[in-house]
Design an enzyme around this catalytic site. Structure first.
Site, short mmCIF file in Angstrom:
data_model
loop_
_atom_site.label_atom_id
_atom_site.label_comp_id
_atom_site.label_asym_id
_atom_site.label_seq_id
_atom_site.Cartn_x
_atom_site.Cartn_y
_atom_site.Cartn_z
CE1 TYR A 126 -3.36 2.89 0.90
CE2 TYR A 126 -1.96 3.28 2.81
CZ TYR A 126 -2.99 3.68 1.98
OH TYR A 126 -3.64 4.87 2.22
CD1 TRP A 152 -2.77 6.11 11.61
CD2 TRP A 152 -3.41 5.88 13.74
NE1 TRP A 152 -1.82 5.35 12.26
CE2 TRP A 152 -2.18 5.20 13.57
CE3 TRP A 152 -4.00 5.89 15.00
CZ2 TRP A 152 -1.55 4.53 14.62
CZ3 TRP A 152 -3.36 5.23 16.05
CH2 TRP A 152 -2.16 4.54 15.84
N1 LIG Z 1 -8.23 5.74 5.71
C1 LIG Z 1 -7.08 6.13 6.27
O1 LIG Z 1 -6.81 5.87 7.44
C2 LIG Z 1 -6.09 6.92 5.46
C3 LIG Z 1 -4.89 7.30 6.06
C4 LIG Z 1 -3.97 8.05 5.32
C5 LIG Z 1 -4.26 8.41 4.02
N2 LIG Z 1 -5.42 8.01 3.45
C6 LIG Z 1 -5.69 8.39 2.06
O2 LIG Z 1 -6.80 9.26 2.06
C7 LIG Z 1 -7.59 9.05 0.89
C8 LIG Z 1 -9.05 8.85 1.28
O3 LIG Z 1 -9.16 7.72 2.11
P1 LIG Z 1 -10.57 7.24 2.68
O4 LIG Z 1 -10.33 6.81 4.07
O5 LIG Z 1 -11.62 8.24 2.37
O6 LIG Z 1 -10.78 5.94 1.81
P2 LIG Z 1 -12.08 5.04 1.60
O7 LIG Z 1 -13.16 5.45 2.56
O8 LIG Z 1 -11.60 3.65 1.61
O9 LIG Z 1 -12.52 5.47 0.16
C9 LIG Z 1 -11.75 5.16 -0.95
C10 LIG Z 1 -12.59 5.28 -2.17
O10 LIG Z 1 -11.87 4.76 -3.30
C11 LIG Z 1 -12.80 4.10 -4.09
N3 LIG Z 1 -12.28 3.07 -4.95
C12 LIG Z 1 -11.79 1.86 -4.59
N4 LIG Z 1 -11.55 1.13 -5.67
C13 LIG Z 1 -11.92 1.86 -6.73
C14 LIG Z 1 -11.93 1.64 -8.13
N5 LIG Z 1 -11.53 0.49 -8.66
N6 LIG Z 1 -12.37 2.62 -8.94
C15 LIG Z 1 -12.80 3.77 -8.43
N7 LIG Z 1 -12.84 4.04 -7.12
C16 LIG Z 1 -12.39 3.09 -6.28
C17 LIG Z 1 -13.75 3.46 -3.14
O11 LIG Z 1 -14.95 3.20 -3.83
P3 LIG Z 1 -16.06 2.21 -3.25
O12 LIG Z 1 -16.74 2.99 -2.18
O13 LIG Z 1 -16.91 1.98 -4.45
O14 LIG Z 1 -15.33 1.00 -2.74
C18 LIG Z 1 -13.90 4.50 -2.08
O15 LIG Z 1 -14.97 5.34 -2.36
C19 LIG Z 1 -6.95 7.88 0.15
O16 LIG Z 1 -6.14 8.41 -0.88
C20 LIG Z 1 -6.07 7.22 1.19
O17 LIG Z 1 -4.96 6.61 0.59
C21 LIG Z 1 -6.35 7.28 4.14
#
Ligand SMILES: NC(=O)c1ccc[n+]([C@@H]2O[C@H](COP(=O)([O-])OP(=O)(O)OC[C@H]3O[C@@H](n4cnc5c(N)ncnc54)[C@H](OP(=O)(O)O)[C@@H]3O)[C@@H](O)[C@H]2O)c1
Length: 300
Positions: A126, A152
């Site tokens: 990742y 987080w």
């Molecule tokens: N979550 C954390 O703790 C965290 C920490 C640090 C950085 N980040 C970064 O922050 C950003 C937002 O994270 P988040 O927590 O909001 O993530 P999330 O809730 O997991 O949302 C990610 C989104 O990406 C979409 N996605 C997955 N596969 C896809 C595909 N094949 N085509 C198009 N869309 C797709 C998902 O769609 P579906 O809803 O349809 O599955 C989901 O809506 C990301 O870039 C992540 O790397 C997150």
């Protein structure tokens, strides 16, 4: 008022939802989910050429850190190649880009919060796949793009994150709950981050620069164990939970997750605070958590 158009990827994700809820006046926002743009097959991605936005906020990612170990191809397709395609599309059509990235680019050996120019050394698929996406954005767009690394993330919505998972397990009376105590980070509320993303987005839209690489998380640090303890304490105080469950601290090795994670990935948000002023001053993580939990519906 002249409307500015902003498109957001990851429509169903927790950050896209928080951003949409906080749409500023003067912005027309459209969110794209995987039905519109399937980012798992970047070569087949067809992106519009007309009626384009001024800014793309890219939140979509494969965020399943353990799943990425099992399917590196998908992780690199989404977090690497699809991000590169979007960056190239932004460059071709003069669209500014703001993308989210992660603390998991670091190896956790630091003894003070990580700054944006600290050396990265991701431990997991990742982390490496997000690094590829970051590099593509920087190479293709330079100062036309902003990247915010965060950490987080959680919200109080219906999706799965540490907060909602803990409340579900605590509500079910699962006991003891085994929680990792030797990984440290800063729990960060999506709505707090969304305010900062919009403030930086405004600078990009106003062409007042704003491009660059930033870190932002809530203030302070916690282990997953302390995060869980605090969730339980607030839930009991608020009556979200009737009875405490036993929380058992364990090591990451005992937990045995497939993906290695940094033992310490606290981020230093100073650069973004300098850029944006008080709007970017991070709230203490406990305060942001309490605010999110106060807005949650009663547990079923
Ligand atoms: N979550 C954390 O703790 C965290 C920490 C640090 C950085 N980040 C970064 O922050 C950003 C937002 O994270 P988040 O927590 O909001 O993530 P999330 O809730 O997991 O949302 C990610 C989104 O990406 C979409 N996605 C997955 N596969 C896809 C595909 N094949 N085509 C198009 N869309 C797709 C998902 O769609 P579906 O809803 O349809 O599955 C989901 O809506 C990301 O870039 C992540 O790397 C997150």
């Amino acid at each position: 008022m002249h409307m500015q158009t902003v498109w957001i990827t990851g429509a169903q994700g927790q950050m896209a939802r928080a951003l949409y809820q906080q749409t500023p006046p003067g912005c027309a926002v459209r969110c794209f989910g995987r039905q519109q743009w399937d980012l798992s097959q970047p070569a087949k991605l067809e992106l519009p050429r007309q009626n384009l936005p001024q800014l793309l906020i890219h939140t979509a990612a494969m965020t399943d850190v353990d799943g990425a170990e099992k399917d590196p191809h998908l992780a690199f397709a989404l977090n690497g190649t699809a991000t590169e395609r979007l960056a190239q599309w932004c460059a071709d059509y003069g669209i500014a880009m703001l993308a989210l990235s992660t603390d998991y680019l670091f190896d956790g050996q630091a003894t003070r919060p990580y700054r944006p120019d600290d050396r990265v050394n991701p431990l997991s698929v990742y982390g490496r796949s997000k690094q590829v996406g970051e590099q593509a954005i920087q190479e293709i767009l330079g100062d036309q793009a902003a990247i915010i690394r965060t950490a987080w993330l959680y919200d109080g919505g219906s999706g799965r994150n540490f907060l909602t998972t803990m409340l579900r397990l605590m509500g079910q009376g699962t006991t003891p709950l085994r929680i990792v105590e030797d990984q440290w980070g800063a729990p960060t509320a999506c709505d707090a981050l969304a305010r900062v993303v919009w403030a930086l987005a405004q600078q990009l839209l106003d062409q007042a620069h704003g491009g660059g690489l930033y870190h932002w998380s809530c203030q302070g640090q916690s282990s997953w164990f302390e995060f869980a303890q605090t969730i339980q304490q607030i839930a009991l105080e608020m009556g979200l939970l009737q009875h405490p469950v036993e929380l058992q601290p364990i090591s990451a090795v005992q937990y045995g997750a497939p993906a290695p994670r940094p033992a310490y990935s606290v981020l230093d948000s100073t650069l973004l605070v300098q850029r944006l002023g008080t709007v970017a001053q991070p709230p203490p993580w406990q305060q942001a958590l309490r605010a999110v939990m106060q807005a949650m519906p009663p547990l079923k």
